[in-house]
Design a protein around this motif. Structure first.
Motif, PDB file in Angstrom:
ATOM      1  N   HIS A 102       3.604   9.801   2.575  1.00  0.00           N
ATOM      2  CA  HIS A 102       3.055   8.590   1.983  1.00  0.00           C
ATOM      3  C   HIS A 102       3.126   7.403   2.933  1.00  0.00           C
ATOM      4  O   HIS A 102       2.321   6.495   2.836  1.00  0.00           O
ATOM      5  CB  HIS A 102       3.783   8.260   0.667  1.00  0.00           C
ATOM      6  N   VAL A 103       4.050   7.414   3.885  1.00  0.00           N
ATOM      7  CA  VAL A 103       4.216   6.287   4.798  1.00  0.00           C
ATOM      8  C   VAL A 103       3.190   6.340   5.929  1.00  0.00           C
ATOM      9  O   VAL A 103       2.371   5.427   6.086  1.00  0.00           O
ATOM     10  CB  VAL A 103       5.650   6.247   5.384  1.00  0.00           C
ATOM     11  N   PHE A 104       3.222   7.387   6.732  1.00  0.00           N
ATOM     12  CA  PHE A 104       2.374   7.450   7.916  1.00  0.00           C
ATOM     13  C   PHE A 104       0.884   7.603   7.606  1.00  0.00           C
ATOM     14  O   PHE A 104       0.058   6.966   8.268  1.00  0.00           O
ATOM     15  CB  PHE A 104       2.878   8.520   8.880  1.00  0.00           C
ATOM     16  N   PRO A 105       0.480   8.405   6.608  1.00  0.00           N
ATOM     17  CA  PRO A 105      -0.952   8.445   6.294  1.00  0.00           C
ATOM     18  C   PRO A 105      -1.486   7.091   5.811  1.00  0.00           C
ATOM     19  O   PRO A 105      -2.600   6.699   6.148  1.00  0.00           O
ATOM     20  CB  PRO A 105      -1.062   9.494   5.190  1.00  0.00           C
ATOM     21  N   THR A 106      -0.668   6.374   5.050  1.00  0.00           N
ATOM     22  CA  THR A 106      -1.089   5.060   4.568  1.00  0.00           C
ATOM     23  C   THR A 106      -1.209   4.083   5.726  1.00  0.00           C
ATOM     24  O   THR A 106      -2.179   3.328   5.815  1.00  0.00           O
ATOM     25  CB  THR A 106      -0.089   4.533   3.522  1.00  0.00           C
ATOM     26  N   ARG A 115       0.825  -1.213   0.000  1.00  0.00           N
ATOM     27  CA  ARG A 115       0.000   0.000   0.000  1.00  0.00           C
ATOM     28  C   ARG A 115       0.861   1.266   0.000  1.00  0.00           C
ATOM     29  O   ARG A 115       0.532   2.239  -0.675  1.00  0.00           O
ATOM     30  CB  ARG A 115      -0.925   0.009   1.210  1.00  0.00           C
ATOM     31  N   ILE A 116       1.953   1.251   0.758  1.00  0.00           N
ATOM     32  CA  ILE A 116       2.850   2.411   0.801  1.00  0.00           C
ATOM     33  C   ILE A 116       3.511   2.609  -0.554  1.00  0.00           C
ATOM     34  O   ILE A 116       3.620   3.729  -1.056  1.00  0.00           O
ATOM     35  CB  ILE A 116       3.887   2.257   1.930  1.00  0.00           C
ATOM     36  N   LYS A 154      -1.697   4.826   8.871  1.00  0.00           N
ATOM     37  CA  LYS A 154      -2.797   5.249   9.736  1.00  0.00           C
ATOM     38  C   LYS A 154      -4.138   4.741   9.203  1.00  0.00           C
ATOM     39  O   LYS A 154      -5.004   4.315   9.969  1.00  0.00           O
ATOM     40  CB  LYS A 154      -2.818   6.771   9.865  1.00  0.00           C
ATOM     41  N   SER A 155      -4.300   4.757   7.893  1.00  0.00           N
ATOM     42  CA  SER A 155      -5.557   4.283   7.318  1.00  0.00           C
ATOM     43  C   SER A 155      -5.659   2.753   7.334  1.00  0.00           C
ATOM     44  O   SER A 155      -6.761   2.211   7.307  1.00  0.00           O
ATOM     45  CB  SER A 155      -5.721   4.799   5.887  1.00  0.00           C
ATOM     46  N   TYR A 156      -4.544   2.048   7.412  1.00  0.00           N
ATOM     47  CA  TYR A 156      -4.536   0.583   7.374  1.00  0.00           C
ATOM     48  C   TYR A 156      -4.414  -0.043   8.769  1.00  0.00           C
ATOM     49  O   TYR A 156      -4.711  -1.232   8.929  1.00  0.00           O
ATOM     50  CB  TYR A 156      -3.387   0.111   6.477  1.00  0.00           C
ATOM     51  N   ARG A 157      -4.010   0.719   9.769  1.00  0.00           N
ATOM     52  CA  ARG A 157      -3.702   0.189  11.103  1.00  0.00           C
ATOM     53  C   ARG A 157      -4.860  -0.602  11.721  1.00  0.00           C
ATOM     54  O   ARG A 157      -4.657  -1.685  12.263  1.00  0.00           O
ATOM     55  CB  ARG A 157      -3.281   1.319  12.033  1.00  0.00           C
ATOM     56  N   LYS A 158      -6.069  -0.098  11.641  1.00  0.00           N
ATOM     57  CA  LYS A 158      -7.218  -0.775  12.239  1.00  0.00           C
ATOM     58  C   LYS A 158      -7.433  -2.139  11.592  1.00  0.00           C
ATOM     59  O   LYS A 158      -7.650  -3.140  12.282  1.00  0.00           O
ATOM     60  CB  LYS A 158      -8.468   0.093  12.089  1.00  0.00           C
ATOM     61  N   ASN A 159      -7.358  -2.212  10.279  1.00  0.00           N
ATOM     62  CA  ASN A 159      -7.509  -3.482   9.565  1.00  0.00           C
ATOM     63  C   ASN A 159      -6.366  -4.436   9.890  1.00  0.00           C
ATOM     64  O   ASN A 159      -6.564  -5.654   9.980  1.00  0.00           O
ATOM     65  CB  ASN A 159      -7.584  -3.259   8.060  1.00  0.00           C
ATOM     66  N   ALA A 160      -5.154  -3.891  10.046  1.00  0.00           N
ATOM     67  CA  ALA A 160      -3.994  -4.724  10.362  1.00  0.00           C
ATOM     68  C   ALA A 160      -4.150  -5.382  11.729  1.00  0.00           C
ATOM     69  O   ALA A 160      -3.915  -6.582  11.888  1.00  0.00           O
ATOM     70  CB  ALA A 160      -2.722  -3.877  10.321  1.00  0.00           C
ATOM     71  N   PHE A 185      13.260  11.806   4.008  1.00  0.00           N
ATOM     72  CA  PHE A 185      13.362  13.091   3.313  1.00  0.00           C
ATOM     73  C   PHE A 185      12.121  13.334   2.453  1.00  0.00           C
ATOM     74  O   PHE A 185      11.676  14.467   2.295  1.00  0.00           O
ATOM     75  CB  PHE A 185      14.621  13.141   2.447  1.00  0.00           C
ATOM     76  N   LEU A 186      11.597  12.271   1.879  1.00  0.00           N
ATOM     77  CA  LEU A 186      10.374  12.392   1.085  1.00  0.00           C
ATOM     78  C   LEU A 186       9.162  12.631   1.980  1.00  0.00           C
ATOM     79  O   LEU A 186       8.308  13.459   1.679  1.00  0.00           O
ATOM     80  CB  LEU A 186      10.150  11.132   0.246  1.00  0.00           C
ATOM     81  N   GLU A 187       9.102  11.902   3.085  1.00  0.00           N
ATOM     82  CA  GLU A 187       7.961  11.993   3.989  1.00  0.00           C
ATOM     83  C   GLU A 187       7.854  13.367   4.643  1.00  0.00           C
ATOM     84  O   GLU A 187       6.782  13.940   4.734  1.00  0.00           O
ATOM     85  CB  GLU A 187       8.076  10.909   5.064  1.00  0.00           C
ATOM     86  N   PHE A 188       8.977  13.897   5.132  1.00  0.00           N
ATOM     87  CA  PHE A 188       8.959  15.133   5.901  1.00  0.00           C
ATOM     88  C   PHE A 188       9.500  16.348   5.151  1.00  0.00           C
ATOM     89  O   PHE A 188       9.385  17.464   5.634  1.00  0.00           O
ATOM     90  CB  PHE A 188       9.755  14.956   7.195  1.00  0.00           C
TER      91      PHE A 188
END
Length: 151
Positions: free
Chosen positions: A121-125, A42-43, A127-133, A94-97
């Motif tokens: 792209h890392v943390f928002p992805t 997903r990331i 965060k949206s997948y954490r509950k399902n994981a 560097f890309l994320e922040f």
């Protein structure tokens, strides 16, 4: 009436659970690896594409025991032998922040770097997948417990 609880810790809890229902740790480890690989997929799907696309190809989900000395995305190492993580090239942060404008050193000293905008792209992805994981891992543990109890 007051309730009293005793906090066992993850290791003690897993030992107790394994004693009650053998095979739970293997089921949880398998689910954790699947979750890490799905998170990496997903990331990578929303990762910024550079000139060559090498960064996107470097994103992978794997067991931490199989990657000793490599810091996972987020920088968290675990003592859990079955721990999994998402790994990517060092430029992920560097890309994320993003980066601030600065004067270069090293190969091109004195030149000005304009900075880069952040491309989360890392943390928002995650965060949206954490509950399902978490649900997927819980379901795997529950299924292993039910199987061992004969239900």
């Amino acid at each position: 009436m007051a309730f009293k609880t005793k906090v066992l810790g993850r290791e003690a809890l897993m030992r107790k659970l394994e004693r009650i229902t053998p095979g739970v740790t293997e089921a949880a480890a398998e689910a954790k690896l699947e979750v890490a690989q799905e998170a990496a997929k997903r990331i990578a799907a929303v990762a910024p594409v550079g000139v060559s696309g090498d960064y996107k190809a470097s994103i992978k989900g794997a067991r931490q025991a199989d990657n000793p000395g490599i810091t996972p995305v987020g920088g968290q190492q675990s003592k859990d032998p079955d721990a999994t993580a998402v790994y990517a090239d060092y430029i992920w942060r560097f890309l994320e922040f993003g980066t601030a404008p600065h004067i270069n050193g090293g190969l091109f000293p004195g030149t000005a770097h304009p900075g880069t905008i952040r491309q989360p792209h890392v943390f928002p992805t995650w965060k949206s997948y954490r509950k399902n994981a978490r649900a997927k891992i819980s379901r795997a543990i529950s299924k292993a417990v039910k199987t061992s109890l004969g239900k």
